[in-house]
Design an enzyme around this catalytic site. Structure first.
Site, PDB file in Angstrom:
ATOM      1  N   ASP A 163      35.650  44.006 -20.831  1.00  0.00           N
ATOM      2  CA  ASP A 163      36.320  44.418 -19.602  1.00  0.00           C
ATOM      3  C   ASP A 163      37.102  43.271 -18.955  1.00  0.00           C
ATOM      4  OD1 ASP A 163      36.988  45.786 -17.283  1.00  0.00           O
ATOM      5  OD2 ASP A 163      35.018  45.528 -16.360  1.00  0.00           O
ATOM      6  N   ASN A 408      26.973  37.638 -23.886  1.00  0.00           N
ATOM      7  CA  ASN A 408      26.921  38.549 -22.751  1.00  0.00           C
ATOM      8  C   ASN A 408      26.750  39.974 -23.242  1.00  0.00           C
ATOM      9  OD1 ASN A 408      27.408  39.295 -19.816  1.00  0.00           O
ATOM     10  ND2 ASN A 408      28.995  40.520 -20.838  1.00  0.00           N
ATOM     11  N   GLU A 409      25.677  40.613 -22.801  1.00  0.00           N
ATOM     12  CA  GLU A 409      25.440  42.038 -23.022  1.00  0.00           C
ATOM     13  C   GLU A 409      25.604  42.493 -24.463  1.00  0.00           C
ATOM     14  OE1 GLU A 409      27.651  44.396 -20.221  1.00  0.00           O
ATOM     15  OE2 GLU A 409      26.291  43.816 -18.622  1.00  0.00           O
ATOM     16  N   ASN A 463      22.063  41.846 -16.112  1.00  0.00           N
ATOM     17  CA  ASN A 463      23.230  42.478 -15.488  1.00  0.00           C
ATOM     18  C   ASN A 463      22.814  43.899 -15.119  1.00  0.00           C
ATOM     19  OD1 ASN A 463      24.575  40.171 -16.156  1.00  0.00           O
ATOM     20  ND2 ASN A 463      25.923  41.097 -17.674  1.00  0.00           N
ATOM     21  N   TYR A 465      23.405  47.461 -12.593  1.00  0.00           N
ATOM     22  CA  TYR A 465      24.335  48.206 -11.734  1.00  0.00           C
ATOM     23  C   TYR A 465      23.658  49.421 -11.104  1.00  0.00           C
ATOM     24  CZ  TYR A 465      27.953  45.088 -13.311  1.00  0.00           C
ATOM     25  OH  TYR A 465      28.710  43.959 -13.530  1.00  0.00           O
ATOM     26  N   TYR A 469      26.866  52.160 -11.782  1.00  0.00           N
ATOM     27  CA  TYR A 469      26.894  52.984 -12.999  1.00  0.00           C
ATOM     28  C   TYR A 469      25.655  53.864 -13.076  1.00  0.00           C
ATOM     29  CZ  TYR A 469      30.640  49.859 -14.458  1.00  0.00           C
ATOM     30  OH  TYR A 469      31.802  49.153 -14.513  1.00  0.00           O
ATOM     31  N   GLU A 500      24.733  39.674 -13.005  1.00  0.00           N
ATOM     32  CA  GLU A 500      25.746  40.622 -12.558  1.00  0.00           C
ATOM     33  C   GLU A 500      25.065  41.706 -11.752  1.00  0.00           C
ATOM     34  OE1 GLU A 500      28.396  42.392 -15.469  1.00  0.00           O
ATOM     35  OE2 GLU A 500      28.645  40.467 -16.506  1.00  0.00           O
ATOM     36  N   TRP A 545      28.729  40.289  -9.270  1.00  0.00           N
ATOM     37  CA  TRP A 545      29.871  40.610 -10.122  1.00  0.00           C
ATOM     38  C   TRP A 545      30.922  41.250  -9.249  1.00  0.00           C
ATOM     39  CZ3 TRP A 545      31.156  38.714 -14.546  1.00  0.00           C
ATOM     40  CH2 TRP A 545      32.266  39.248 -15.230  1.00  0.00           C
ATOM     41  N   LYS A 564      35.568  44.789  -8.465  1.00  0.00           N
ATOM     42  CA  LYS A 564      34.225  44.448  -7.970  1.00  0.00           C
ATOM     43  C   LYS A 564      34.187  43.099  -7.259  1.00  0.00           C
ATOM     44  CE  LYS A 564      31.709  47.316 -11.249  1.00  0.00           C
ATOM     45  NZ  LYS A 564      32.776  47.553 -12.256  1.00  0.00           N
TER      46      LYS A 564
HETATM   47  C1  GCB Z   1      29.454  44.375 -17.258  1.00  0.00           C
HETATM   48  C2  GCB Z   1      30.190  43.333 -18.005  1.00  0.00           C
HETATM   49  C3  GCB Z   1      31.422  42.851 -17.269  1.00  0.00           C
HETATM   50  C4  GCB Z   1      32.127  44.033 -16.618  1.00  0.00           C
HETATM   51  C5  GCB Z   1      31.187  44.674 -15.636  1.00  0.00           C
HETATM   52  C6  GCB Z   1      31.810  45.890 -14.936  1.00  0.00           C
HETATM   53  O1  GCB Z   1      28.319  44.648 -17.511  1.00  0.00           O
HETATM   54  O2  GCB Z   1      29.395  42.241 -18.385  1.00  0.00           O
HETATM   55  O3  GCB Z   1      32.255  42.203 -18.168  1.00  0.00           O
HETATM   56  O4  GCB Z   1      33.314  43.670 -16.013  1.00  0.00           O
HETATM   57  O5  GCB Z   1      30.045  45.099 -16.295  1.00  0.00           O
HETATM   58  O6  GCB Z   1      32.447  45.732 -13.916  1.00  0.00           O
HETATM   59  O7  GCB Z   1      31.651  46.983 -15.455  1.00  0.00           O
END
Ligand code: GCB
Length: 594
Positions: A163, A408-409, A463, A465, A469, A500, A545, A564
């Site tokens: 992303d 990362n992830e 990370n 959300y 999400y 994040e 993030w 974000k």
């Molecule tokens: C994540 C990623 C990051 C994205 C973010 C998002 O998990 O590590 O690269 O930009 O989510 O905003 O969805």
């Protein structure tokens, strides 16, 4: 690899400026037409360093797929030819072929680390034609991971499995420097601190070429000699040592000599280690406050922007933050040296992002397939090791770097993932002279039970959300789930850092009843998440993030970029920036959670 510096034995020339530039119209055109050996036909002008994508007002360049050529004339004085002459690129994204006077001097794969070659045999006094062919193509064998596709209209497309916008070009400076024929190729410094005595011992090792006598002198910030030693390896003890501290940096100068050659390394002395759930810097439990960032500014793209680097660190301090992660690739040496100078704590991440094909690659275009499938999966294993080697070699002496992030992830579940990632932890531990803690940043889709690196990781980086999400718009349920998950990770008795957590927010969107995308919702989101973090002693850090809004691929989940940021892309604070500022100013850097 040493950062090029000017000393009494070394000349340094920065080739930044306006170069000639041309896109290939079809693959291989540049080589067929011999572009590297003559002035480029009908070139455009192009700034170096910078990503080329946003520098002209045309979609063809912004979304270009393939190889572009950069060219400049380097006029060399005779004095430079009498020394060993090295050409060094800070980063060319993603792959480079470098020519001098039509001859191939070096090639490099990977867009975020420096490379160099001695060029004495390729140049002459006066005019020399320097040409760099740059490809932006990424696939399952590159880091980051992408995919070559064809659009329904028949055009080649570079799908990114991550992303952030695939900015390309000569993103960091191209420099020429000289050394004497007998020279210092590398300097490695580690230190032991005796906290009781208040002294430190530096252990240094010079790698040299040629014949000669070596010695090292160490100077304090006042320019006073505080210690010295003879030989290519040795120890220097500093009494009444001044430690490098987060937000209170102190840098000694390690001056290395080898015959006529001199190299000067700024060096901060600090210790770092993990004990139980604490992350200790200079033996005190440190609390990470800060961000995941990007090298992303307009119109530079991912091109070095020193003014913005200075501004970003000023905003970081204004907010009461103390750290960031170089998500999702190694940042410029200039930025990391600035962090060393300013006392900013850094999690140094390698460009291993997108190693998660099984998860459908997120929304960003790659095709879903088993991540480690020998045919359809990733083929990054050897390259990943190479990149980690180069990353540690570049950043090993920096005080600001306290954690290495291996990926990362990724898809870090199952035996194949264990076979892939566990040796990388071992490798980094072997390579790093300072033996810093290592981590792998865990994605929400890989549960506590599934994560195969949780035993070897020194620090757990999550990370998450919840409220975006997951349970978007429903912070009550989000809170419940976040708490339930944290209960599990806390059992490891290791430091947990949220690397994040965030919510897309369009600056200027407001509502009295907070809904997603409004500034009010972003504040509520952060209020809920940080309240839960505070309940868990194992949470030793929070990096939101993202620091600022940034460019990414187009798609229905992105509104002219990823929104974000706590700051807009031009660095204006959203309401949540003020909220986090208030919070972080009230949280000390040390001993927040005893
Ligand atoms: C994540 C990623 C990051 C994205 C973010 C998002 O998990 O590590 O690269 O930009 O989510 O905003 O969805």
């Amino acid at each position: 690899m040493l950062y090029p510096v000017m000393t009494k034995s070394r000349m340094l020339f920065d080739l930044s400026g306006i170069w000639a530039f041309r896109m290939e119209q079809e693959e291989g055109e540049g080589e067929r037409e011999g572009w590297a050996g003559k002035p480029l036909p009908n070139p455009m002008t192009m700034a170096v360093p910078a990503s080329y994508n946003d520098l002209k007002a045309c979609a063809e360049l912004r979304d270009y797929h393939g190889t572009v050529y950069y060219q400049t004339t380097v006029r060399l004085a005779k004095a430079m030819l009498e020394e060993r002459l090295v050409l060094r690129c800070g980063a060319v994204t993603h792959h480079a072929k470098v020519y001098l006077n039509g001859q191939l001097v070096m090639t490099h794969r990977g867009g975020f680390l420096p490379f160099e070659a001695e060029v004495s045999g390729f140049v002459k006094e006066g005019d020399n034609l320097l040409t760099i062919a740059v490809s932006n193509l990424i696939d399952h064998s590159t880091l980051p991971v992408g995919e070559q596709q064809t659009t329904p209209s028949g055009e080649a497309r570079n799908a990114t499995n991550f992303d952030f916008f695939n900015y390309a070009g000569i993103n960091r400076p191209v420099k020429l420097y000289t050394t004497p024929q007998d020279y210092i190729a590398d300097v490695t410094v580690t230190s032991d601190v005796d906290f009781e005595k208040g002294s430190a011992t530096l252990h240094y090792a010079l790698s040299t070429l040629g014949e000669g006598e070596a010695r090292v002198e160490v100077y304090d910030e006042a320019g006073q000699l505080v210690g010295r030693s003879e030989g290519k390896t040795g120890d220097v003890t500093i009494e009444k040592v001044h430690l490098w501290q987060p937000l209170d940096a102190y840098l000694y100068e390690v001056r290395a000599y080898y015959e006529r050659d001199e190299y000067i390394l700024p060096y901060g002395i600090r210790t770092v280690r993990v004990e139980g759930r604490h992350f200790l810097i200079n033996e005190r439990p440190f609390y990470f406050k800060g961000y995941g960032k990007h090298e992303d500014t307009y119109p530079n793209g991912r091109g070095l922007n020193e003014a913005m680097n200075v501004k970003d660190l000023a905003l970081l301090k204004w907010q009461g933050a103390n750290s960031f992660r170089t998500s999702h690739y190694p940042y410029s040496e200039e930025m990391l040296r600035l962090c060393d100078r300013e006392g900013i704590v850094v999690i140094d991440e390698c460009p291993a992002v997108g190693l998660n094909l099984r998860m459908g690659g997120g929304f960003f275009g790659a095709t879903q397939s088993p991540t480690f499938d020998p045919e359809k999966g990733i083929k990054t294993g050897e390259h990943h090791k190479e990149v980690l080697r180069d990353l540690v070699a570049r950043d090993k002496n920096l005080a600001c770097v306290v954690i290495w992030s291996i990926a990362n992830e990724p898809d870090s579940t199952g035996k194949e993932a264990a076979d892939y990632f566990l040796p990388l932890f071992k490798l980094v531990k072997e390579l790093d002279p300072q033996k810093r803690p290592c981590t792998l940043v865990n994605v929400q889709m890989v549960s506590f039970e599934q994560e195969v690196t949780k035993e070897v990781a020194d620090v757990i980086c999550l990370n998450r959300y919840y409220g975006w999400y997951e349970c978007g718009g429903d912070l009550k349920s989000a809170e419940k789930q976040l708490r339930a998950e944290l209960e599990k990770w806390s059992t490891l008795n290791k430091p947990i850092i949220f690397t994040e957590f965030g919510a897309d927010t369009v600056a200027g969107f407001h509502d009295a009843t907070p809904v997603m995308f409004t500034e009010e919702y972003q504040v509520d989101y952060y209020e809920m998440n940080t309240r839960v973090f505070d309940e868990f002693p194992a949470v030793q850090g929070e990096q939101v993030w993202n620091f600022a809004d940034f460019a990414t691929s187009q798609g229905v989940v992105r509104v002219q970029g990823n929104k974000k940021g706590l700051f807009t892309r031009d660095r204006k604070p959203k309401m949540a920036a003020h909220f986090m500022r208030k919070r972080w100013l009230s949280i000390p850097n040390f001993e927040y959670k005893k």
